[in-house]
Design a protein around this motif. Sequence first.
Motif, PDB file in Angstrom:
ATOM      1  N   TYR B 270       0.878  -1.163   0.000  1.00 22.93           N
ATOM      2  CA  TYR B 270       0.000   0.000   0.000  1.00 22.93           C
ATOM      3  C   TYR B 270       0.920   1.219   0.000  1.00 22.93           C
ATOM      4  N   PRO B 271       0.630   2.213  -0.855  1.00 19.36           N
ATOM      5  CA  PRO B 271       1.555   3.340  -0.972  1.00 19.36           C
ATOM      6  C   PRO B 271       1.760   4.063   0.356  1.00 19.36           C
ATOM      7  N   PRO B 322       4.192   3.641  10.065  1.00 18.37           N
ATOM      8  CA  PRO B 322       2.768   3.446  10.379  1.00 18.37           C
ATOM      9  C   PRO B 322       2.229   2.164   9.752  1.00 18.37           C
ATOM     10  N   LEU B 326       0.651  -1.522  11.349  1.00 23.11           N
ATOM     11  CA  LEU B 326      -0.569  -2.219  10.936  1.00 23.11           C
ATOM     12  C   LEU B 326      -0.293  -3.659  10.539  1.00 23.11           C
ATOM     13  N   ARG B 348      10.838   6.471   8.453  1.00 26.14           N
ATOM     14  CA  ARG B 348      10.708   7.915   8.363  1.00 26.14           C
ATOM     15  C   ARG B 348      10.547   8.453   9.782  1.00 26.14           C
TER      16      ARG B 348
ATOM     17  N   GLY D  55      -4.256  12.586   3.886  1.00 19.70           N
ATOM     18  CA  GLY D  55      -4.424  12.838   2.469  1.00 19.70           C
ATOM     19  C   GLY D  55      -4.413  14.337   2.292  1.00 19.70           C
ATOM     20  N   CYS D  56      -4.381  14.796   1.055  1.00 18.07           N
ATOM     21  CA  CYS D  56      -4.419  16.252   0.843  1.00 18.07           C
ATOM     22  C   CYS D  56      -5.657  16.815   1.526  1.00 18.07           C
ATOM     23  N   GLY D  97     -10.702  11.431   2.074  1.00 18.03           N
ATOM     24  CA  GLY D  97     -10.484  11.314   0.625  1.00 18.03           C
ATOM     25  C   GLY D  97     -10.904   9.945   0.136  1.00 18.03           C
ATOM     26  N   GLY D  99      -9.052   7.637  -1.075  1.00 22.97           N
ATOM     27  CA  GLY D  99      -8.161   6.602  -0.546  1.00 22.97           C
ATOM     28  C   GLY D  99      -8.417   6.408   0.940  1.00 22.97           C
ATOM     29  N   LEU D 131      -1.914  13.011  -2.010  1.00 21.54           N
ATOM     30  CA  LEU D 131      -0.794  13.308  -1.121  1.00 21.54           C
ATOM     31  C   LEU D 131       0.444  12.488  -1.443  1.00 21.54           C
TER      32      LEU D 131
HETATM   33  C1  LIG Z   1      -1.037   3.892   7.494  1.00 21.90           C
HETATM   34  C2  LIG Z   1      -0.731   4.752   6.347  1.00 21.90           C
HETATM   35  N1  LIG Z   1      -0.646   4.206   5.135  1.00 21.90           N
HETATM   36  C3  LIG Z   1      -0.350   4.963   4.066  1.00 21.90           C
HETATM   37  C4  LIG Z   1      -0.127   6.291   4.198  1.00 21.90           C
HETATM   38  C5  LIG Z   1       0.245   7.100   2.994  1.00 21.90           C
HETATM   39  N2  LIG Z   1      -0.870   7.870   2.467  1.00 21.90           N
HETATM   40  C6  LIG Z   1      -1.136   9.078   2.949  1.00 21.90           C
HETATM   41  S1  LIG Z   1      -2.470   9.788   2.216  1.00 21.90           S
HETATM   42  C7  LIG Z   1      -2.662   8.445   1.191  1.00 21.90           C
HETATM   43  C8  LIG Z   1      -3.739   8.425   0.155  1.00 21.90           C
HETATM   44  C9  LIG Z   1      -4.329   9.729  -0.073  1.00 21.90           C
HETATM   45  O1  LIG Z   1      -5.366   9.614  -0.991  1.00 21.90           O
HETATM   46  P1  LIG Z   1      -6.804  10.185  -0.681  1.00 21.90           P
HETATM   47  O2  LIG Z   1      -7.353   9.634   0.560  1.00 21.90           O
HETATM   48  O3  LIG Z   1      -7.604   9.971  -1.915  1.00 21.90           O
HETATM   49  O4  LIG Z   1      -6.547  11.726  -0.395  1.00 21.90           O
HETATM   50  P2  LIG Z   1      -6.085  12.885  -1.375  1.00 21.90           P
HETATM   51  O5  LIG Z   1      -4.642  13.102  -1.083  1.00 21.90           O
HETATM   52  O6  LIG Z   1      -6.330  12.426  -2.763  1.00 21.90           O
HETATM   53  O7  LIG Z   1      -6.929  14.043  -0.954  1.00 21.90           O
HETATM   54  C10 LIG Z   1      -1.722   7.490   1.449  1.00 21.90           C
HETATM   55  C11 LIG Z   1      -1.646   6.246   0.713  1.00 21.90           C
HETATM   56  C12 LIG Z   1      -0.223   6.828   5.495  1.00 21.90           C
HETATM   57  N3  LIG Z   1      -0.030   8.128   5.751  1.00 21.90           N
HETATM   58  N4  LIG Z   1      -0.518   6.041   6.528  1.00 21.90           N
END
Ligand SMILES: Cc1ncc(C[n+]2csc(CCOP(=O)(O)OP(=O)(O)O)c2C)c(N)n1
Lengths: 624, 624, 338, 338
Positions: B270-271, B322, B326, B348, D55-56, D97, D99, D131
């Motif tokens: 997962y990114p 993080p 999990l 990080r 997320g953003c 978001g 995601g 993000l």
């Molecule tokens: C546990 C965890 N996994 C992954 C991330 C990385 N991460 C941060 S925001 C995100 C996805 C953001 O996408 P979205 O929810 O669509 O929000 P947007 O930025 O598009 O508003 C990810 C994968 C994280 N911060 N914490």
Amino acid sequence: MSSDTETDARPTPEKIDRVVIRFAGDSGDGMQLAGTQFTASSAMFGNDLATLPNFPSEIRAPAGTIAGVSSFQVHIADWDILTPGDHPDCLIAMNPAALKANLHDLKPGALIIVNVDAFNERNLAKAGYESNPLEDDSLRAYHVLTAPMEELTKKALVGTGVKGRAVLRSKNFFALGLMSWMYSRPLKPVEQWITKKFGEDNPVAAANLAALHAGYNYGITAEGFHHTFEVEPAALPKGEYTNISGNIATAWGLIAGARAANLPLFLGSYPITPATSILEELAKQKHFGVKTFQAEDEIAGVGSAVGAAFAGNLAATTTSGPGLALKSETISLAFTLELPLIVIDVQRAGPSTGMPTKVEQSDLLFAMYGRHGEAPLPVVSIASPADAFSATMEAVRIATKYMTPVILLSDGYIANSSEPWKLPDVADLPTFPVTFTTEPNHGDEFLPYTRDPETLARPWAIPGTPGLEHRVGGLEKHDGTGNVAYEPDNHQLMTELRAAKIDAIRKDIPPIKVHGDADSKILVLGWGSTFSAIRAGVLNARRNGRSVAHAQIRHLNPLPPDLGDVLEGREVILIPELNNGQFARMIRAEYLIAPRSFAKIQGEPFKADEIEEQLNEICREINS
Amino acid sequence: MSSDTETDARPTPEKIDRVVIRFAGDSGDGMQLAGTQFTASSAMFGNDLATLPNFPSEIRAPAGTIAGVSSFQVHIADWDILTPGDHPDCLIAMNPAALKANLHDLKPGALIIVNVDAFNERNLAKAGYESNPLEDDSLRAYHVLTAPMEELTKKALVGTGVKGRAVLRSKNFFALGLMSWMYSRPLKPVEQWITKKFGEDNPVAAANLAALHAGYNYGITAEGFHHTFEVEPAALPKGEYTNISGNIATAWGLIAGARAANLPLFLGSYPITPATSILEELAKQKHFGVKTFQAEDEIAGVGSAVGAAFAGNLAATTTSGPGLALKSETISLAFTLELPLIVIDVQRAGPSTGMPTKVEQSDLLFAMYGRHGEAPLPVVSIASPADAFSATMEAVRIATKYMTPVILLSDGYIANSSEPWKLPDVADLPTFPVTFTTEPNHGDEFLPYTRDPETLARPWAIPGTPGLEHRVGGLEKHDGTGNVAYEPDNHQLMTELRAAKIDAIRKDIPPIKVHGDADSKILVLGWGSTFSAIRAGVLNARRNGRSVAHAQIRHLNPLPPDLGDVLEGREVILIPELNNGQFARMIRAEYLIAPRSFAKIQGEPFKADEIEEQLNEICREINS
Amino acid sequence: MNIDVKQYTRADFQSNQEVRWCPGCGDYTILASVQTFLAELGIDREKHVFISGIGCSSRFPYYMNTYGMHSIHGRAPAIASGVAAANPDLTVWVITGDGDALSIGGNHLIHALRRNINLKILLFNNQIYGLTKGQYSPTSEQGKRTKTSPMGSIDYPFNPVSLALGAEATFVARTLDMDRKHTAEILAAAAEHRGTAFIEFYQNCNVFNDKAFIELTSRETRDDNRVYLDHGKPILFGPDNEFGIRIGPTGAEIVEVSKVGIDSIQVHNAKDPEPGVAFALSRLSRGPHGPTPLGIFRDVERPVYEDLLVGQIEEAQAQKGTGDLADLLRSTGTWTTN
Amino acid sequence: MNIDVKQYTRADFQSNQEVRWCPGCGDYTILASVQTFLAELGIDREKHVFISGIGCSSRFPYYMNTYGMHSIHGRAPAIASGVAAANPDLTVWVITGDGDALSIGGNHLIHALRRNINLKILLFNNQIYGLTKGQYSPTSEQGKRTKTSPMGSIDYPFNPVSLALGAEATFVARTLDMDRKHTAEILAAAAEHRGTAFIEFYQNCNVFNDKAFIELTSRETRDDNRVYLDHGKPILFGPDNEFGIRIGPTGAEIVEVSKVGIDSIQVHNAKDPEPGVAFALSRLSRGPHGPTPLGIFRDVERPVYEDLLVGQIEEAQAQKGTGDLADLLRSTGTWTTN
Ligand SMILES: Cc1ncc(C[n+]2csc(CCOP(=O)(O)OP(=O)(O)O)c2C)c(N)n1
Ligand SMILES: Cc1ncc(C[n+]2csc(CCOP(=O)(O)OP(=O)(O)O)c2C)c(N)n1
Ligand code: SF4
Ligand code: SF4
Ligand SMILES: [Mg+2]
Ligand SMILES: [Mg+2]
């Protein structure tokens, strides 16, 4: 038929000072209930006691097999005992599997009472017996008494309205009645319990009462049961006692802690063995204003608790190892939010699903280090069922005073076993009321990350408070303002401040009590539920002329300030643990000394004997 | 216009042996790209190099502010360098904020090249300047050159088809062209990259090429830029080199590891910053048969990997702190299933979300102890971008040989920075092909929990193999058969066997290489990405006459068998770490010695100077 | 599934482990149904993989003489997705409970459904947490008194069929533990379906939630309440098929056939490309009370995740050849020193 | 929500933190809409709590001068549930978001919806992970090329409205970032609704997924594609309302009004107790392509979680009195020694 009349017919019982009795049968036989009720009447009678339930696994094994055996052990005495006993004096075996599974634990010459009706060929085969042990003389080292419990239960139930297969469900009450006879326990508490539980008019109540009395009467009339025993009330310190199990005491400790902090209590939790009954108990206490939230998973359990803490509740979450793992990320959030949160881990045997109904202490280092990043937390442990109440209150005190999550370590042994607990006077319980911040703390601004100079705690201002609107979050934050901050020096500072705050709790830990021969060159150092076995083992060793000291550590992080002094100058420091030596490893790292680790990882608590044996061996080594 | 013609116009450049250049601008200014391309052409030119990108945070800050500044530092040299450099010799500042944010890091007398067009009142105010530093004499300690980069870029782009606001997007290529002129870098690699990236006929390609050449030509024509420099190709050991960043090398290491094990590669992930680019890189390598599964969350990422491992793939999962939290519960499952699994944690700054784009080494103890129950795992660390390839292969070797999950610790500095890597001959890479079990191993039965007597690994029999149908699970299992087992002794045995298996890996760890003055009484002990700073700091200290030894530990669990010997007899063991002293704590517990912890928790790597300074201080202390 | 018939009997699918559910538990019947079905299906035994989470139902794999994993709570769909993606030749079954699938595992379930990975998901819905001895689950009815809801549960339950349809499931069915014939039909259709097949079993937990499905199982009421969905047939029920289902502008409604005429009765179309009607049918019942549809709500084709995954690999290999490591290491450019 | 009008301006809801989204991001518009709306709503500022994930979009709480928490990825609905349960007097907003809510946080989302906790969930759907700089999300269309899907995504996307309806949501709506008037209406209805209100915002990420909603936003196509759902009105769309929606035995279909007559057109009933038609409407579009319904799909009443929770406490206290600790400690029986 009232129980009081019968007692006249009693022969004079033999007075004994203690006895260990184990009820054993198939999981479906109701042995936990029989044991619990026997314990309850002993408690009412005034004995000191300690219990040890033992479930086969979470799910029913085929009836009649060894894997399906469930047992309940109780130790009753007329003096201050500590453990549920290492080796039973008496075994009730409801079927061949129960006999086979438990025989090897018995004292030589122990009394065995069997439900002879279950010793048919099918059951013998299921238990893996090639011949009937009741007939092949293999039990000659024991004193065996038999009773046709099923047949007699059937007979007793005629006319109660209970029929068919349901009849045999009452046979545990037959066994209980018989044991009450043998050990001179009053029937009244059991009778009351039955009536309350099932309702006066319920045929099941009538059936269970009938079986109970039938068992008792069988003792009166049947040959062989005339040698009865009596354990006199214990000379416990003057006071009012209740028989308490660890999970109930923990639940009550949360209620008392919330009361002491003057906060509403919120529990966010997901069921998991052996922690579930804390949730179940609190769900019953709604009139205390307790809110229980059965979440969709452990992450939501702790997440909802973080939300409730932000909103100003005393928030708690209860779980066991696998659930603690899932909560890790959110606990790290709570740590950096600096919100109070009680995380209760009722440890069980791992790794992974492991042996869910069995005890272990193997989450200690996980509690210490189980978060990404630098996120030290206070860790408090519970030493026994009765200790759970005050240990839980202590966790609440630390959490609210220092604005931090606290990990409270219990385990499956504490959770389910019970002991008499001298009730505290509620008026004497500690109080530590929380004051929410309601005014700006920096000119007309509110800075959520300013700190109390003494505790380093930040202020707690809750939503709904006008003028103190503020945002918190998981990103690094600026000292004082709490705004997102990426500056290198600020991160160093904040990391150090958070660590210093936790470390400062050390000053707030009461002195260690060293028991036994305080200055002995041998110290047994324990934590958590090893308490009773260590205390008893040390007592016995000392009775046998050994000089030994014992300290049980409640505060595992930070460690008590005087622990270094307590360890100083010992020749041997023995650390018995139900894990691979985790506390020993902490002591090595902290004090650069090499304790002797005594690790047991068998899903069972230590026996006092095992501790004593270790001490004997150590003494032999030192002297040789 | 071809770049080759221009070079004729060059004045003779000053030969220098090394230079540290920092490109700095707003996040939207494309500085990462300019820096990367400058690096790429330096690599092609044959310099040794090391880079350090620095992002503001995950999200754009308002343009023009300090918080929005992004920078990319590259150190190029004609000799074997190690770090991206502590203090830049040259700063390119695309706006006032970039100047302000970076000035304090510069060497005294450093060269500053500014985009003078951005130094207007609005931008100066946003950066918090009260007067224009280009005019108020505050930069007199530096050598400042200015270029109207925006104006010139606009002019250069006339006729390319790119218009309006898009024009200014090319100004990073102007800067790159100018720097290429100043430091005598060939333009060809950049030209080729542009054409390949955007396509010949794309107006953006034409625009970027035009800007690049305009920058270069500005160097030729403008006053002040005539003093140019040249860093000659480094005398790196003979061989073929590529410029590699850590995450790419890790991704390739997985491909190479799978090839060595003769298994298909599966990545469930997962990114998450800064690990995402491993997933991104592997998603591109489908022709290697690599399967990437972008899961719904980290739990599913590792879960799918466990499934793939059960099915016979080389399974990996990539994450950061993080996410590691999990995954904890599932890793504990994989541990008890005894399946190979590569868990990569690109660390990080924590706790919680912390500072996602910043480096830290604070997951070490979490990697060690971050599972409930007794679940020890091998932990391998990566020392530098180029080291990632072989460290990853080593993790794969251990995982498949011992049938165990392995935690591979990388970090955000390794992930994004780059250095030249001498390509191995693919034929010389280690191989360790896996043989699946295909026949019963116990008469005509298959027992999944028998063990190889040497490695204690269990057999790997995969679904689809006739006759070896078997079940595995998270409950405790019987030695040999793997059936669910609750027996006390079996649990002890299995716990010990699992621990012994991990411990046995110790024998399989190559001897530690001690660098520097091997017998010095001062040893610097490091792990992970502190490598380059420590090595450089030690080198410098030794150049200045100090006697110091350095060992960098790759295998963190189990620790190398000869580590005790290496530590033996040192007067001071300095452990620099980007955390609060976690490795130092492990060393204390393991060897009962007290190393000197040098903890930095600022989201930034150590500087070589900081290490040297520590060493100087230690020497002063020892000698005084 | 590639059906290559072998001669198996139920015994071939029984492992040597003793089955350890409570006597009378509905899980026994489902186990028997599945074993019998697999013997008939005839796919090589070693190709079957059973992945479960944690719960009473999740002990299932131990009793199957196939490959299996009793994993951790809620994660079976994720783990099974990895098995299926790693080796699309396998037939992967997920065994899960209402707590396992819908409480802790809800996210993995809905994502498996939308991805359409080739999994057969059997959800044993007993509307209770059995293994942990009786707490309410996400399918327990509101007001239910359990150990954790002594005054009645305040959670509104999921309808698993509605949830699955909302999550883009391509195959959704419901059946009853004790209805072995119906179970066999549904299993056959699920095995036939390429992609994720989701089957809700109403499963009686006679210890902690006995008679939850009594309206569907007792002789007196079952004909009134079992509404069988058969593809291509009008949806009729009642002892004499006197009731039927009509779809109108407010969704699905129960009508008397004699009043509206047989032509107004909805002819069930499980192959409808749109799930709208299937969803409306799922709303006829709130849990197993009153007339309750049983059968296949939806069974449509959509590209299968593993096929797309393997397809991209093949396409990449067709374009670039099977990867060469030496080339990869050189792919971002190199230089040579001597 | 208890509306007790105060005199606020938008500025009262702006925090002192600089807004840090990319220039042009749709998040700015939604932020402005929400701030303006809250000023009008007039609920005491200190009663508002904004909980977000990561997320953003999840940076949103930092910009609101209210109580707020920027929590961790995916967990906002769970945390917000705790806030709301602990203090039902607060007005709790969840900002998330595609995601955050649908990938990692899917389970908490569906459980909040079924429980009907009093949360207002604003999902900023930009069909991408912004993000982390551009990976496909659970709402990205199949075939989408992103950094993690260089050959096109093979995941079939969720339809957030369908998913929410399948999860028993009581209030479900969809709107567009840039349509501030419509946004204001939807926010007002959500604030009015007691229970969980779920709003999907189509939000443009101009950096990683620009123009994803262009069919709904460009002057040329928007009238053809915006299908507004207004309670009590026939569902018509097209530049001259020449098209309409009809509900038939196969679900919802687009028809020409002139051909079928206005009476066949579905009159939108957001208050329909059954979600069948709302679900059918949600199937009209697969992502923002072609005619796409905007507005309130469903808005029905169902008991709210906090009310039931507090109700049980009050009932228990009425029965047993407010708890007395000394009594509790004695509740399982005691004995006395002297
Ligand atoms: C546990 C965890 N996994 C992954 C991330 C990385 N991460 C941060 S925001 C995100 C996805 C953001 O996408 P979205 O929810 O669509 O929000 P947007 O930025 O598009 O508003 C990810 C994968 C994280 N911060 N914490
Ligand atoms: C992470 C985790 N949380 C909780 C548990 C405890 N647990 C085991 S099974 C179960 C619920 C079982 O209910 P269900 O899925 O409906 O299965 P059933 O027993 O009813 O078949 C729970 C809460 C666990 N094993 N692991
Ligand atoms: S508890 Fe219920 S579901 Fe579990 S085995 Fe027993 S009857 Fe079956
Ligand atoms: S990356 Fe996209 S969603 Fe994020 S702030 Fe920029 S434009 Fe908005
Ligand atoms: Mg269940
Ligand atoms: Mg998004």
